[in-house]
Design an enzyme around this catalytic site. Structure first.
Site, PDB file in Angstrom:
ATOM      1  N   LYS A 284       1.177  -1.271   0.327  1.00 50.45           N
ATOM      2  CA  LYS A 284       0.008   0.006   0.010  1.00 50.45           C
ATOM      3  C   LYS A 284       1.068   1.988  -0.139  1.00 50.45           C
ATOM      4  O   LYS A 284       0.716   2.477  -0.705  1.00 50.45           O
ATOM      5  CB  LYS A 284      -1.095  -0.017   0.671  1.00 50.45           C
TER       6      LYS A 284
ATOM      7  N   LYS B 126      -5.670  -9.598  -5.839  1.00 45.79           N
ATOM      8  CA  LYS B 126      -7.028  -9.920  -5.618  1.00 45.79           C
ATOM      9  C   LYS B 126      -7.781  -9.353  -5.747  1.00 45.79           C
ATOM     10  O   LYS B 126      -7.883  -7.955  -5.805  1.00 45.79           O
ATOM     11  CB  LYS B 126      -6.130 -10.312  -3.439  1.00 45.79           C
TER      12      LYS B 126
ATOM     13  N   LYS C  63     -10.949  -4.151  -2.685  1.00 48.26           N
ATOM     14  CA  LYS C  63     -12.140  -3.272  -2.368  1.00 48.26           C
ATOM     15  C   LYS C  63     -12.129  -1.743  -2.913  1.00 48.26           C
ATOM     16  O   LYS C  63     -12.805  -1.125  -3.683  1.00 48.26           O
ATOM     17  CB  LYS C  63     -12.418  -2.594  -0.721  1.00 48.26           C
TER      18      LYS C  63
HETATM   19  P1  ATP Z   1      -9.535  -3.153   0.862  1.00 49.59           P
HETATM   20  O1  ATP Z   1      -8.699  -3.004  -0.826  1.00 49.59           O
HETATM   21  O2  ATP Z   1      -9.796  -1.630   1.031  1.00 49.59           O
HETATM   22  O3  ATP Z   1      -7.960  -3.432   1.437  1.00 49.59           O
HETATM   23  P2  ATP Z   1      -9.998  -5.441   0.974  1.00 49.59           P
HETATM   24  O4  ATP Z   1     -11.561  -5.866  -0.093  1.00 49.59           O
HETATM   25  O5  ATP Z   1      -9.068  -6.198   0.627  1.00 49.59           O
HETATM   26  O6  ATP Z   1      -9.891  -4.136   1.283  1.00 49.59           O
HETATM   27  P3  ATP Z   1     -11.093  -6.017   3.550  1.00 49.59           P
HETATM   28  O7  ATP Z   1     -11.873  -5.042   4.339  1.00 49.59           O
HETATM   29  O8  ATP Z   1      -9.546  -5.583   3.926  1.00 49.59           O
HETATM   30  O9  ATP Z   1     -11.356  -5.590   2.448  1.00 49.59           O
HETATM   31  O10 ATP Z   1     -11.495  -7.070   4.351  1.00 49.59           O
HETATM   32  C1  ATP Z   1     -12.123  -7.631   4.410  1.00 49.59           C
HETATM   33  C2  ATP Z   1     -11.871  -9.101   4.858  1.00 49.59           C
HETATM   34  O11 ATP Z   1     -12.450  -9.746   3.710  1.00 49.59           O
HETATM   35  C3  ATP Z   1     -11.129  -9.530   5.441  1.00 49.59           C
HETATM   36  O12 ATP Z   1     -11.053 -11.427   6.318  1.00 49.59           O
HETATM   37  C4  ATP Z   1      -9.906  -9.978   4.358  1.00 49.59           C
HETATM   38  O13 ATP Z   1      -9.740 -10.927   4.519  1.00 49.59           O
HETATM   39  C5  ATP Z   1     -11.119 -10.847   3.233  1.00 49.59           C
HETATM   40  N1  ATP Z   1     -11.108 -10.237   1.683  1.00 49.59           N
HETATM   41  C6  ATP Z   1     -10.434  -9.465   1.297  1.00 49.59           C
HETATM   42  N2  ATP Z   1     -10.152  -9.853  -0.342  1.00 49.59           N
HETATM   43  C7  ATP Z   1     -10.515 -11.290  -0.061  1.00 49.59           C
HETATM   44  C8  ATP Z   1     -10.050 -11.892  -1.480  1.00 49.59           C
HETATM   45  N3  ATP Z   1     -10.023 -11.393  -2.763  1.00 49.59           N
HETATM   46  N4  ATP Z   1     -10.778 -12.987  -1.359  1.00 49.59           N
HETATM   47  C9  ATP Z   1     -11.034 -13.364  -0.112  1.00 49.59           C
HETATM   48  N5  ATP Z   1     -10.806 -12.666   1.232  1.00 49.59           N
HETATM   49  C10 ATP Z   1     -10.868 -11.585   1.309  1.00 49.59           C
END
Ligand code: ATP
Ligand code: LTN
Length: 354
Positions: free
Chosen positions: A131, A212, A215
């Site tokens: 990040k 991955k 969000k």
């Molecule tokens: P950001 O991009 O803002 O970091 P994010 O999509 O990674 O957001 P988080 O809020 O960080 O989402 O994660 C919430 C939960 O979803 C965490 O337990 C994380 O491990 C899970 N998660 C996030 N992205 C994935 C993915 N692509 N596949 C499986 N689990 C995920």
């Protein structure tokens, strides 16, 4: 000198029940990866016997501001996320579902834990490195983020932290911080375990199966299936998913076939079928078009009802939603405040005058 608490002692700290804690950032719209990797596990655990487990789910707005957020969007996203979690099956009467910044103990505990955390531990975190690289200027909060996460978990004496694969390193850091604090100041915290699902732990982007689904990238068209997407949008995103020039439908570690592997993984996670069963389901398929059509169908079946339930909660003046937000804050504070008082006492602070 101190020692790590054993299982019986930690269970009694939580009144005999296993405590589950997890968090999610209101940093953008929820996607299928969040649901399959994390939220679905939380719902399953909640639905187990309530005399055995006690769940806490936190909407982590303090974590979201480690990267710049527009205040109005953050407010909207926090409410929307709260509603979506309920729509996914989190029951705010049975699970303590709350907004992180409503429980002040989290920020105060973070400072205390930061002072017991070697800087080198934070500089090693993969997510920080990734990040930080993407930002022109990096706020100190991005580096100290995992200690706020540790405070979240430790304030509730959580035993288990169900998360997707990407968060494993942060939960391991939380364990290290807990052990160090226990060692320095006497036994205070339960040392938690990360719990990673077997299937769905890492859903990849539809536009780029080497990264991955995230969000923060979900605004990019075709990257993610959002839990708020209309059916036609879901179908379109899956239809356009990047695959390869072959036609073999099987799970594979080959980076070339990552797109097909990802679609099959989504299919497996949504349907609950084994890898062999999934491959068998497509034995007669005529190419990737058939695979995408079937994956879109099963995804629409799970996402549709979630989208509609959330929209209902967000309709009108969201008075019911506000009531549930307040309920969660009150219940969470009732657990976190006494733990914070214990930390203050361990550290040698004078009792705060009333
Ligand atoms: P950001 O991009 O803002 O970091 P994010 O999509 O990674 O957001 P988080 O809020 O960080 O989402 O994660 C919430 C939960 O979803 C965490 O337990 C994380 O491990 C899970 N998660 C996030 N992205 C994935 C993915 N692509 N596949 C499986 N689990 C995920
Ligand atoms: N950092 C996590 C969200 C998070 C969390 C937590 C997860 C904040 N506090 C406590 C588990 C336990 C993320 O970005 N997914």
């Amino acid at each position: 000198m101190s020692r790590s608490p054993n299982q019986d002692e930690t269970r009694s700290a939580a009144h005999g029940r296993r405590r589950i804690f997890s968090g999610i950032q209101p940093s953008g719209s929820l996607h299928l990866g969040n649901y399959l990797g994390a939220i679905r596990q939380w719902v399953r655990r909640q639905d187990e016997r309530s005399d055995e487990v006690e769940s806490f789910i936190c909407v982590v707005d303090l974590h979201a501001i480690t990267l710049p957020q527009d205040p109005e969007s953050l407010r909207r996203q926090t409410r929307e996320l709260f509603a979506l979690l309920i729509a996914c099956g989190i029951d705010p009467e049975r699970t303590t579902l709350f907004v992180q910044s409503h429980v002040r103990a989290h920020t105060e505990a973070t400072w205390m834990l930061l002072c017991a955390t070697p800087l080198g531990w934070l500089e090693r975190m993969t997510q920080y490195k990734v990040k930080a690289q993407r930002q022109e200027s990096v706020g100190a909060g991005l580096l100290t983020y995992p200690v706020l996460q540790a405070a979240d978990i430790l304030l509730y004496d959580a035993h288990e932290v169900p998360v997707g694969e990407d968060q494993k390193q942060h939960v391991e850091l939380c364990r290290d911080v807990a052990q160090r604090f226990n060692h320095l100041y006497g036994e205070t915290f339960v040392v938690p375990e990360p719990v990673i699902p077997q299937v769905g732990a890492r859903i990849m982007g539809l536009d780029d199966p080497s990264a991955k689904m995230s969000k923060s990238d979900s605004a990019a068209r075709g990257h993610a299936v959002l839990l708020t997407d209309p059916d036609a949008e879901i179908e379109r995103a899956i239809k356009r998913a990047v695959t390869d020039s072959g036609n073999e439908i099987r799970f594979s570690d080959d980076p070339e076939k990552a797109g097909v592997d990802n679609l099959l993984s989504i299919y497996a996670a949504v349907t609950g079928r084994s890898r062999a069963e999934c491959e068998a389901d497509f034995a007669d398929a005529r190419g990737y078009g058939d695979l995408k059509k079937r994956v879109a169908e099963v995804v629409v079946d799970v996402v549709g009802p979630i989208r509609e339930r959330a929209a209902e909660l967000l309709r009108g003046d969201h008075r019911e939603l506000d009531r549930l937000v307040a309920l969660g804050a009150e219940r969470a504070a009732a657990i976190a405040e006494p733990k914070l008082a214990q930390m203050r006492e361990r550290l040698g602070f004078l009792p705060a005058p009333r």
